[in-house]
Write a protein that holds these residues in place. Sequence first.
Motif, PDB file in Angstrom:
ATOM      1  N   TYR A  42       0.958  -1.174  -0.039  1.00  0.00           N
ATOM      2  CA  TYR A  42       0.026  -0.004   0.051  1.00  0.00           C
ATOM      3  C   TYR A  42       0.685   1.166   0.113  1.00  0.00           C
ATOM      4  O   TYR A  42       0.428   2.396  -0.340  1.00  0.00           O
ATOM      5  CB  TYR A  42      -1.109  -0.047   1.214  1.00  0.00           C
ATOM      6  N   PHE A  43       2.229   1.006   0.418  1.00  0.00           N
ATOM      7  CA  PHE A  43       2.972   2.424   0.650  1.00  0.00           C
ATOM      8  C   PHE A  43       3.629   2.638  -0.770  1.00  0.00           C
ATOM      9  O   PHE A  43       4.316   3.656  -0.985  1.00  0.00           O
ATOM     10  CB  PHE A  43       3.884   2.229   1.801  1.00  0.00           C
ATOM     11  N   ARG A  44       3.496   1.773  -1.822  1.00  0.00           N
ATOM     12  CA  ARG A  44       4.057   2.044  -3.096  1.00  0.00           C
ATOM     13  C   ARG A  44       2.910   2.479  -4.095  1.00  0.00           C
ATOM     14  O   ARG A  44       1.955   1.712  -4.460  1.00  0.00           O
ATOM     15  CB  ARG A  44       4.618   0.580  -3.747  1.00  0.00           C
ATOM     16  N   ILE A  45       2.949   3.980  -4.075  1.00  0.00           N
ATOM     17  CA  ILE A  45       1.900   4.452  -4.861  1.00  0.00           C
ATOM     18  C   ILE A  45       2.355   5.336  -5.931  1.00  0.00           C
ATOM     19  O   ILE A  45       3.162   6.154  -5.879  1.00  0.00           O
ATOM     20  CB  ILE A  45       1.244   5.573  -3.797  1.00  0.00           C
ATOM     21  N   PHE A  46       1.910   4.826  -7.106  1.00  0.00           N
ATOM     22  CA  PHE A  46       2.370   5.582  -8.534  1.00  0.00           C
ATOM     23  C   PHE A  46       2.003   7.005  -8.307  1.00  0.00           C
ATOM     24  O   PHE A  46       1.201   7.424  -7.911  1.00  0.00           O
ATOM     25  CB  PHE A  46       1.605   5.073  -9.650  1.00  0.00           C
ATOM     26  N   ARG A  51      -1.134  10.967  -1.326  1.00  0.00           N
ATOM     27  CA  ARG A  51      -0.201   9.726  -0.827  1.00  0.00           C
ATOM     28  C   ARG A  51      -0.186   9.421   0.504  1.00  0.00           C
ATOM     29  O   ARG A  51      -0.371   8.551   1.113  1.00  0.00           O
ATOM     30  CB  ARG A  51       1.230  10.107  -1.356  1.00  0.00           C
ATOM     31  N   GLN A  52       0.076  10.728   1.232  1.00  0.00           N
ATOM     32  CA  GLN A  52       0.276  10.550   2.954  1.00  0.00           C
ATOM     33  C   GLN A  52      -1.019   9.910   3.310  1.00  0.00           C
ATOM     34  O   GLN A  52      -1.110   9.066   4.132  1.00  0.00           O
ATOM     35  CB  GLN A  52       0.489  11.814   3.488  1.00  0.00           C
ATOM     36  N   ARG A  53      -2.244  10.632   3.066  1.00  0.00           N
ATOM     37  CA  ARG A  53      -3.433  10.344   3.513  1.00  0.00           C
ATOM     38  C   ARG A  53      -3.942   8.678   3.397  1.00  0.00           C
ATOM     39  O   ARG A  53      -4.209   7.916   4.143  1.00  0.00           O
ATOM     40  CB  ARG A  53      -4.701  10.959   2.459  1.00  0.00           C
ATOM     41  N   ALA A  54      -3.388   8.396   2.076  1.00  0.00           N
ATOM     42  CA  ALA A  54      -3.691   6.845   1.651  1.00  0.00           C
ATOM     43  C   ALA A  54      -3.020   6.040   2.500  1.00  0.00           C
ATOM     44  O   ALA A  54      -3.415   4.805   3.240  1.00  0.00           O
ATOM     45  CB  ALA A  54      -3.377   6.685   0.227  1.00  0.00           C
TER      46      ALA A  54
END
Length: 449
Positions: free
Chosen positions: A370-374, A428-431
Amino acid sequence: MSAAREQAEVVACFVVSEAQWRSHDVGDRRLAFLNRCVQALAVELAQLGIPLRILHVPWFRDVPEALIALLRREQCAHLHFNAEYPLNELNRDRAVARRCSREAIGWTRHHGSVVHAPGSLTTGSGGAYSVFTPFRNRWLAALAPGMLDPLPVPGAQASGPAAVSVDWPLNVEDDCAEDWPGGERQAQRRLHDFLDAHAGDYGEQRDYPGVSGTSRLSAYLSVGALSPRQCLHALTRREPIEESSFATELIWREFYRHVVVAFPHVCRGEAFHRQYDSVRWEHAPDQLAAWQAGETGYPLVDAGMRQLRTTGWMHNRLRMVTAMFLSKHLLIDWREGERYFMQQLVDGDFAANNGGWQWSASTGTDAAPYFRIFNPASQGQRFDAKGVFTRQWVPELAAVPDKWLFEPWKAGGVTGYPSPVVEHAFARQRAIERFRGVGDAGTAGNKRA
Ligand SMILES: Cc1cc2nc3c(=O)[nH]c(=O)nc-3n(C[C@H](O)[C@H](O)[C@H](O)COP(=O)(O)OP(=O)(O)OC[C@H]3O[C@@H](n4cnc5c(N)ncnc54)[C@H](O)[C@@H]3O)c2cc1C
């Protein structure tokens, strides 16, 4: 069909279940494409003297009754059918088999849409695979000589050519007939053209949406107008399967089919990793509508979504980028996106679509952690550096220089093109925070970035 013809004279049958399909979000384009493929099949079968009957049975629950009536009418002693794997389809097929057995009619289930039937490949401890790479290794190891050889075309029936009359009960909008002509012959032509032109460079080109480097066979594979065996058989004459990226993608397709059988909860709308069902999603209908319309202010996302809406097909790289954008940047439940894709796609396929969405949303078998966000801007710079694809679908940006193409807001924005619906760093941070609350950060996942 070949197996049935070995036994006797045959009658072919295709069951149309419109109400059930609509409840599964199958869209007009896929139904229209299916119609074209069934029409083409009817013509080919007729030349062999095999009539094709269309049964219109709106709901799966009524299929056993209707099939038994047809079998009786046609005086058939045996039913051969091709398996489908999502849960409702599996249950329909089980009910058909039970009913045949009760009526003393023989039945045989075939697995024509896969090379290895779901359930036939198991881990060392006897379980189902939930990670792709070991599945692929096992899949390759289980290939036996002759397994990919095409079956012979069934012999013509003594009765001579049959009349072609396909009473197709659906009337649907169709805007992709030119891009997706129906039938196996078209599929074979596309397969051979693709292998001639791209077998050698598929691995390097498949990620670039501006390059026509992929096969565009997905719709044919999803309705069964072409089988993976046919693809792999043609491929083996050019390169070894173990070294082929094209074969690897076909194995991904098969992996997701095995997953839906082994883990049927994914067919009930649940996350593969159930803890992610407690992620708190945003209720943001305006943002969902902007994503669907290709108006998010992120050029690569918008280009992909407009390609989907206009043509019914989207490049794989963009399916990942747009799906991750919806589920991470907008934090909208991935099931909203899964549904919208199914409604739009000409190649809509439950297993591949669900697998792709759960991969992108980090809820799936072998998902992106989940922390790898395009970052949609860097994805654009990397996979459409000259903006060929993006400018085609987002003409508002035609005059924007390459440097700012994927971040037009940095150049002060562009008249007629929206500002970003959400800011990347914030989103990104919120997700990450939302997922961290429920997830297991250690999931290794399968890197496709
Ligand atoms: C969010 C998301 C949703 C998707 N929904 C679908 C869908 O509904 N139907 C569908 O067929 N594919 C789906 N895919 C997988 C993939 O994007 C398409 O199969 C591919 O883009 C089709 O183009 P092609 O035929 O040119 O593929 P090629 O690159 O030429 O690949 C050859 C074949 O391999 C299979 N394949 C390729 N990539 C994948 C993959 N990642 N997963 C499963 N099978 C694959 C397809 O059958 C494809 O036709 C989805 C992927 C994602 C990320």
